[in-house]
Scaffold this motif. Structure first.
Motif, PDB file in Angstrom:
ATOM      1  N   UNK A 128     -11.446  13.545 -24.243  1.00  0.00           N
ATOM      2  CA  UNK A 128     -11.373  12.235 -23.599  1.00  0.00           C
ATOM      3  C   UNK A 128     -10.027  11.906 -22.953  1.00  0.00           C
ATOM      4  N   UNK A 129      -9.095  12.855 -22.922  1.00  0.00           N
ATOM      5  CA  UNK A 129      -7.821  12.606 -22.262  1.00  0.00           C
ATOM      6  C   UNK A 129      -7.938  12.908 -20.767  1.00  0.00           C
ATOM      7  N   UNK A 130      -7.394  12.032 -19.914  1.00  0.00           N
ATOM      8  CA  UNK A 130      -7.404  12.312 -18.481  1.00  0.00           C
ATOM      9  C   UNK A 130      -6.625  13.592 -18.176  1.00  0.00           C
ATOM     10  N   UNK A 131      -6.990  14.240 -17.082  1.00  0.00           N
ATOM     11  CA  UNK A 131      -6.218  15.395 -16.637  1.00  0.00           C
ATOM     12  C   UNK A 131      -4.799  14.947 -16.300  1.00  0.00           C
ATOM     13  N   UNK A 132      -3.847  15.858 -16.367  1.00  0.00           N
ATOM     14  CA  UNK A 132      -2.448  15.508 -16.160  1.00  0.00           C
ATOM     15  C   UNK A 132      -2.210  14.823 -14.819  1.00  0.00           C
ATOM     16  N   UNK A 133      -2.914  15.258 -13.805  1.00  0.00           N
ATOM     17  CA  UNK A 133      -2.715  14.691 -12.469  1.00  0.00           C
ATOM     18  C   UNK A 133      -3.786  13.670 -12.097  1.00  0.00           C
ATOM     19  N   UNK A 134      -4.603  13.259 -13.097  1.00  0.00           N
ATOM     20  CA  UNK A 134      -5.706  12.330 -12.817  1.00  0.00           C
ATOM     21  C   UNK A 134      -5.190  10.929 -12.537  1.00  0.00           C
ATOM     22  N   UNK A 135      -5.754  10.301 -11.546  1.00  0.00           N
ATOM     23  CA  UNK A 135      -5.460   8.909 -11.243  1.00  0.00           C
ATOM     24  C   UNK A 135      -6.794   8.166 -11.120  1.00  0.00           C
ATOM     25  N   UNK A 136      -6.854   6.923 -11.609  1.00  0.00           N
ATOM     26  CA  UNK A 136      -8.119   6.177 -11.507  1.00  0.00           C
ATOM     27  C   UNK A 136      -8.552   6.021 -10.051  1.00  0.00           C
ATOM     28  N   UNK A 137      -9.854   6.080  -9.825  1.00  0.00           N
ATOM     29  CA  UNK A 137     -10.410   5.791  -8.511  1.00  0.00           C
ATOM     30  C   UNK A 137     -10.278   4.291  -8.275  1.00  0.00           C
ATOM     31  N   UNK A 138      -9.463   3.896  -7.286  1.00  0.00           N
ATOM     32  CA  UNK A 138      -9.148   2.481  -7.107  1.00  0.00           C
ATOM     33  C   UNK A 138     -10.373   1.607  -6.824  1.00  0.00           C
TER      34      UNK A 138
END
Length: 213
Positions: A182-192
C-alpha cells in the motif's frame, strides 16, 4: 457517493505538561464542512475544560478519508486525504511548520496542499479554553503509513513539536487492506483531477487548494 471517513480529536490537556488525550470517533458518512470541524473542536474544548478548567495551550481535530473505490485508490496514487484543524492561544504558533507520520521512530513529512486561517467564535468554549487562532490545512499521506502502527503528528511554528494528532493505524476499506503493497511508488504523485474530485466531494465549504484549481 458514500465514503469511509475516520474522525479523531486530539486535545492538549495541560499547559504545563505534554500529556494529551486522543479520542477516536466512529466511521462517518457524508461531506465534512468547516462548521463540522468547528463543532468537533467545541466538543474537544468542553472535554478539555473538564480536565483543565483554566484552559490549554492548543487543541486539534483531524479528519481523513480513504478513496471510495479501487479505481480512485489507484488514480490518487495510494494516498489518503487528511484535514487538520488546529487551535492555539498564540498566533505565532501558526501556520503549522509540518505534519508528519511517525512509524518505528522514523518521520515522514506529509505534502501540504493548503493552509487557511479561520476565525474562532468569541463566545465559544473553543475560544476561551483552546484559543482564538485557528488553521485548517489539507495534506496527502501515503496509505501504507496511515495503516501502520504509529502516530500522525504536527510541529507548530514555535513552542511545540511532536504534537499527537491521531493514533494510527486507521481503519481502511477492505480493498485497501487486500493490497499487499500500500505504499506509493517513490516517484508517484496523486492524479490532480482525481484528488480534486475527492476533495470537492468529501469536503464542502473549504477553499480549494491552489494546486487543484
Amino acid at each position: 457517493m458514500r465514503r469511509l471517513l475516520i474522525v479523531a480529536l486530539a486535545v492538549f490537556v495541560s499547559t504545563a505538561a505534554n500529556a494529551q488525550t486522543l479520542t477516536q470517533r466512529p466511521v462517518s458518512q457524508g461531506a465534512v464542512t468547516p462548521a463540522d470541524m468547528t463543532e468537533r473542536l467545541e466538543k474537544a474544548a468542553v472535554r478539555t475544560r473538564e480536565q483543565a478548567p483554566k484552559g490549554a495551550a492548543r487543541g486539534s481535530s483531524i479528519d481523513f478519508c480513504w478513496p471510495s473505490s479501487v479505481e480512485e485508490y489507484q488514480a490518487i496514487g495510494k494516498y489518503v486525504l487528511v484535514l487538520v484543524s488546529v487551535v492555539t492561544q498564540d498566533a505565532a504558533e501558526l501556520p503549522l511548520r509540518r505534519v508528519y507520520v511517525t512509524v518505528n521512530g522514523e518521520q515522514t513529512e506529509l505534502v501540504r496542499l493548503s493552509s487557511q486561517r479561520r476565525d474562532v467564535g468569541k463566545g465559544s468554549t473553543t475560544f476561551s479554553i483552546l484559543g482564538p487562532f485557528r488553521e485548517d490545512g489539507f495534506y496527502v499521506a501515503p496509505v501504507g503509513l496511515m495503516t501502520s502502527d504509529g502516530y500522525l503528528q504536527a510541529d507548530f511554528a514555535i513552542h511545540r513539536n511532536n504534537f499527537n494528532l491521531y493514533k494510527l493505524p486507521g481503519t481502511a476499506p477492505d480493498f485497501i487492506k487486500a493490497d499487499k503493497d500500500p505504499m506509493p511508488a517513490r516517484d508517484a504523485r496523486p492524479n490532480m483531477p482525481a484528488l480534486k474530485a475527492l476533495l470537492t466531494r468529501e469536503y464542502q465549504g473549504f477553499e480549494l487548494p491552489a494546486s487543484l484549481r
